[in-house]
Each structure stands twice: as C-alpha cells, then as structure tokens.
Design a protein around this motif. Sequence first.
Motif, PDB file in Angstrom:
ATOM      1  N   ASP A   7      55.210  74.357 -17.861  1.00  0.00           N
ATOM      2  CA  ASP A   7      54.419  73.578 -16.904  1.00  0.00           C
ATOM      3  C   ASP A   7      54.669  74.147 -15.514  1.00  0.00           C
ATOM      4  OD1 ASP A   7      52.790  71.655 -15.865  1.00  0.00           O
ATOM      5  OD2 ASP A   7      54.279  70.061 -15.924  1.00  0.00           O
ATOM      6  N   ALA A   8      53.997  75.252 -15.208  1.00  0.00           N
ATOM      7  CA  ALA A   8      54.263  75.980 -13.975  1.00  0.00           C
ATOM      8  C   ALA A   8      53.959  75.138 -12.741  1.00  0.00           C
ATOM      9  CB  ALA A   8      53.433  77.264 -13.946  1.00  0.00           C
ATOM     10  N   ALA A   9      54.743  75.347 -11.697  1.00  0.00           N
ATOM     11  CA  ALA A   9      54.629  74.553 -10.477  1.00  0.00           C
ATOM     12  C   ALA A   9      53.311  74.811  -9.754  1.00  0.00           C
ATOM     13  CB  ALA A   9      55.793  74.867  -9.545  1.00  0.00           C
ATOM     14  N   VAL A  10      52.719  73.733  -9.280  1.00  0.00           N
ATOM     15  CA  VAL A  10      51.525  73.804  -8.443  1.00  0.00           C
ATOM     16  C   VAL A  10      51.957  73.612  -6.996  1.00  0.00           C
ATOM     17  CG1 VAL A  10      49.300  72.760  -7.874  1.00  0.00           C
ATOM     18  CG2 VAL A  10      50.049  72.900 -10.265  1.00  0.00           C
ATOM     19  N   VAL A  11      51.697  74.606  -6.167  1.00  0.00           N
ATOM     20  CA  VAL A  11      52.052  74.548  -4.753  1.00  0.00           C
ATOM     21  C   VAL A  11      50.765  74.582  -3.931  1.00  0.00           C
ATOM     22  CG1 VAL A  11      53.281  75.656  -2.846  1.00  0.00           C
ATOM     23  CG2 VAL A  11      54.267  75.669  -5.157  1.00  0.00           C
ATOM     24  N   ALA A  12      50.587  73.594  -3.074  1.00  0.00           N
ATOM     25  CA  ALA A  12      49.427  73.543  -2.192  1.00  0.00           C
ATOM     26  C   ALA A  12      49.782  74.161  -0.845  1.00  0.00           C
ATOM     27  CB  ALA A  12      48.960  72.113  -2.005  1.00  0.00           C
ATOM     28  N   LEU A  13      48.964  75.071  -0.387  1.00  0.00           N
ATOM     29  CA  LEU A  13      49.119  75.689   0.931  1.00  0.00           C
ATOM     30  C   LEU A  13      48.063  75.090   1.857  1.00  0.00           C
ATOM     31  CD1 LEU A  13      49.478  79.448  -0.151  1.00  0.00           C
ATOM     32  CD2 LEU A  13      51.269  77.696   0.028  1.00  0.00           C
ATOM     33  N   VAL A  14      48.508  74.571   2.995  1.00  0.00           N
ATOM     34  CA  VAL A  14      47.596  73.905   3.927  1.00  0.00           C
ATOM     35  C   VAL A  14      47.623  74.638   5.269  1.00  0.00           C
ATOM     36  CG1 VAL A  14      46.974  71.740   5.053  1.00  0.00           C
ATOM     37  CG2 VAL A  14      48.035  71.700   2.777  1.00  0.00           C
ATOM     38  N   PRO A  15      46.682  75.553   5.508  1.00  0.00           N
ATOM     39  CA  PRO A  15      46.616  76.211   6.821  1.00  0.00           C
ATOM     40  C   PRO A  15      46.243  75.187   7.891  1.00  0.00           C
ATOM     41  CG  PRO A  15      45.309  77.392   5.159  1.00  0.00           C
ATOM     42  CD  PRO A  15      45.640  76.051   4.592  1.00  0.00           C
ATOM     43  N   ALA A  16      47.096  75.059   8.903  1.00  0.00           N
ATOM     44  CA  ALA A  16      46.849  74.071   9.955  1.00  0.00           C
ATOM     45  C   ALA A  16      47.159  74.666  11.322  1.00  0.00           C
ATOM     46  CB  ALA A  16      47.700  72.827   9.705  1.00  0.00           C
ATOM     47  N   ALA A  17      46.903  75.967  11.471  1.00  0.00           N
ATOM     48  CA  ALA A  17      47.205  76.641  12.728  1.00  0.00           C
ATOM     49  C   ALA A  17      45.959  76.951  13.546  1.00  0.00           C
ATOM     50  CB  ALA A  17      47.978  77.941  12.456  1.00  0.00           C
ATOM     51  N   GLY A  18      44.773  76.605  13.020  1.00  0.00           N
ATOM     52  CA  GLY A  18      43.533  76.912  13.727  1.00  0.00           C
ATOM     53  C   GLY A  18      43.357  76.071  14.977  1.00  0.00           C
ATOM     54  N   ARG A  19      42.707  76.636  15.958  1.00  0.00           N
ATOM     55  CA  ARG A  19      42.539  75.954  17.243  1.00  0.00           C
ATOM     56  C   ARG A  19      41.373  74.979  17.255  1.00  0.00           C
ATOM     57  NH1 ARG A  19      47.256  75.875  19.640  1.00  0.00           N
ATOM     58  NH2 ARG A  19      48.288  77.900  19.472  1.00  0.00           N
ATOM     59  N   GLY A  20      40.382  75.158  16.415  1.00  0.00           N
ATOM     60  CA  GLY A  20      39.301  74.184  16.325  1.00  0.00           C
ATOM     61  C   GLY A  20      38.493  74.044  17.594  1.00  0.00           C
ATOM     62  N   LEU A  47      46.679  65.202  -1.179  1.00  0.00           N
ATOM     63  CA  LEU A  47      47.291  66.093  -2.162  1.00  0.00           C
ATOM     64  C   LEU A  47      48.385  65.368  -2.942  1.00  0.00           C
ATOM     65  CD1 LEU A  47      47.478  69.263   0.091  1.00  0.00           C
ATOM     66  CD2 LEU A  47      46.203  69.121  -2.058  1.00  0.00           C
ATOM     67  N   LEU A  48      49.219  64.618  -2.244  1.00  0.00           N
ATOM     68  CA  LEU A  48      50.283  63.871  -2.917  1.00  0.00           C
ATOM     69  C   LEU A  48      49.704  62.798  -3.841  1.00  0.00           C
ATOM     70  CD1 LEU A  48      52.791  63.440   0.054  1.00  0.00           C
ATOM     71  CD2 LEU A  48      53.078  64.938  -1.939  1.00  0.00           C
ATOM     72  N   ALA A  49      48.642  62.134  -3.386  1.00  0.00           N
ATOM     73  CA  ALA A  49      48.038  61.062  -4.175  1.00  0.00           C
ATOM     74  C   ALA A  49      47.401  61.574  -5.455  1.00  0.00           C
ATOM     75  CB  ALA A  49      46.995  60.315  -3.335  1.00  0.00           C
ATOM     76  N   SER A  50      47.063  62.860  -5.497  1.00  0.00           N
ATOM     77  CA  SER A  50      46.438  63.420  -6.699  1.00  0.00           C
ATOM     78  C   SER A  50      47.380  63.395  -7.898  1.00  0.00           C
ATOM     79  CB  SER A  50      45.980  64.857  -6.440  1.00  0.00           C
ATOM     80  OG  SER A  50      47.096  65.747  -6.385  1.00  0.00           O
ATOM     81  N   GLY A  51      48.684  63.429  -7.648  1.00  0.00           N
ATOM     82  CA  GLY A  51      49.662  63.419  -8.721  1.00  0.00           C
ATOM     83  C   GLY A  51      49.781  64.721  -9.488  1.00  0.00           C
ATOM     84  N   VAL A  52      49.120  65.775  -9.013  1.00  0.00           N
ATOM     85  CA  VAL A  52      49.137  67.050  -9.749  1.00  0.00           C
ATOM     86  C   VAL A  52      49.765  68.181  -8.938  1.00  0.00           C
ATOM     87  CG1 VAL A  52      47.121  66.445 -11.147  1.00  0.00           C
ATOM     88  CG2 VAL A  52      46.800  67.650  -8.961  1.00  0.00           C
ATOM     89  N   VAL A  53      50.235  67.864  -7.731  1.00  0.00           N
ATOM     90  CA  VAL A  53      50.803  68.880  -6.841  1.00  0.00           C
ATOM     91  C   VAL A  53      52.315  68.683  -6.753  1.00  0.00           C
ATOM     92  CG1 VAL A  53      50.846  69.772  -4.480  1.00  0.00           C
ATOM     93  CG2 VAL A  53      48.672  69.074  -5.518  1.00  0.00           C
TER      94      VAL A  53
END
Length: 228
Positions: A7-20, A47-53
């Motif tokens: 059951d390989a780990a699922v890692v979510a990457l969240v880019p949050a460095a953009g200036r917008g 992501l946490l609420a999904s239960g799959v990350v």
Amino acid sequence: MNNTDSDAAVVALVPAAGRGVRLGEESPKAFVPVGGTPMVRLAVDGLLASGVVDRIVVMVPAEFSERAVALLPSSDAVRVVIGGAERTDSVRAGLADAPDAGYFLVHDAARALTPPDLIGRIVGELRAGHRAVIPVLPVVDTIKSVDADGVVTGTPDRASLRAVQTPQGFAADLLRTAYAADVPATDDAGLVERLGVAVRTVPGDALAFKITTPLDLRLAETLISHRV
C-alpha cells in the motif's frame, strides 16, 4: 491512513509560492482568505478530509514559511518546504522532500474548494494501476485559435477538448522522471505526455475551479458562505 508494503504512500504536493498577480492582492494567492480561511489551508483540509492522502508537502515562498506553519494543521502529515521562483521549481522541492512516496498528487492551492471525493477518485484510479490520472471537465465555450495579431486562425472542435483541474495523480517514479528534464510547465500531465505515457482522465468537479481573478474570489466566498 496507515500503509502496508503493498500500500504505497500517497504524498500530495501543494505549490503555494505563486504571486497571484491577477487576483489583485498583496499576499501570495495561496494566503488570500476565502470565508476567513486562507486558500492553502482550505486545500490542505480537503486533502486530509479525503482520507486517501498519507502526507502533504506545501511549498511556499521563504518569507512566508513561518506563517504557513502557523496556519496549517499541526500534524506530522503536513510539512512546509521552501518553494522556487517557478512552479516547476516548487514541485521539484516537494519531490525531493518525499523520497519514499509511491504516488504523488500535485494540487493547486488555488483550487481550494475541491471536493474530497474527487481526490479519492484520483487515488482510486492510481491504485487500480493507472500511472497518470487527471480530472477534466468538458469545454462549454466555443474556442478560437488566434495568431500573434489576434486574428482567428481556426475553431477547434470542442467535443474533443477538456479543461484540466487538479489534483493530478502520478506514479512517483513517473513524475520524478518527468521532472528530470529542465522544461517549464504549468501542467504536470504535460510533462508526462512528453514521455509518451498515456494519461487517464476522470470527470472533474465544478467546485474544483481555480480561484484566479477577483470574480472567482467572489464566487468562492459565496459558495463558502452557503456550506452547511
């Protein structure tokens, strides 16, 4: 969620460095509040609420790292790392921070209202054996291609066109290979496509829209205010 060897780990990457810049705010877009909560926190909560990350790595500007740590959940499952000047630089920083991942999700912080069940569907397709999975929606507007002078050069058949959302999911080794090339990209699946790998699509969700303009922000505020 606990993993076994199979059951390989699922890692979510969240880019949050953009200036917008298009949002017209002084803070980086990910830190702009929607209903009183910064977009990046809403995205991480989803992501946490999904239960799959299993773990989440959030990539932020260096000057916002302490602020990010303070506003994100205090959990071993959530880490903050310094992002880069370009989105690809930020994703590479996230990849480097998760050497044990079996699967990666790359998720825009600005898609702050993405439903957890959409995230679950992406991971389900990955675990079913698909190496690249993206959520999409049909294109409802007529699309025109134009030249450098703004003159129409064609009208693509929109029946074969799709608008792409996030999270985009990948087998970890595939995404690492895709990012080994120094090619700028705003779409992770585009890098994978360059490798000749088939990218599977699943139905997206209207709530996974990207908050980019002041009008988008007003829509997100309205939707948040009507949540039960």
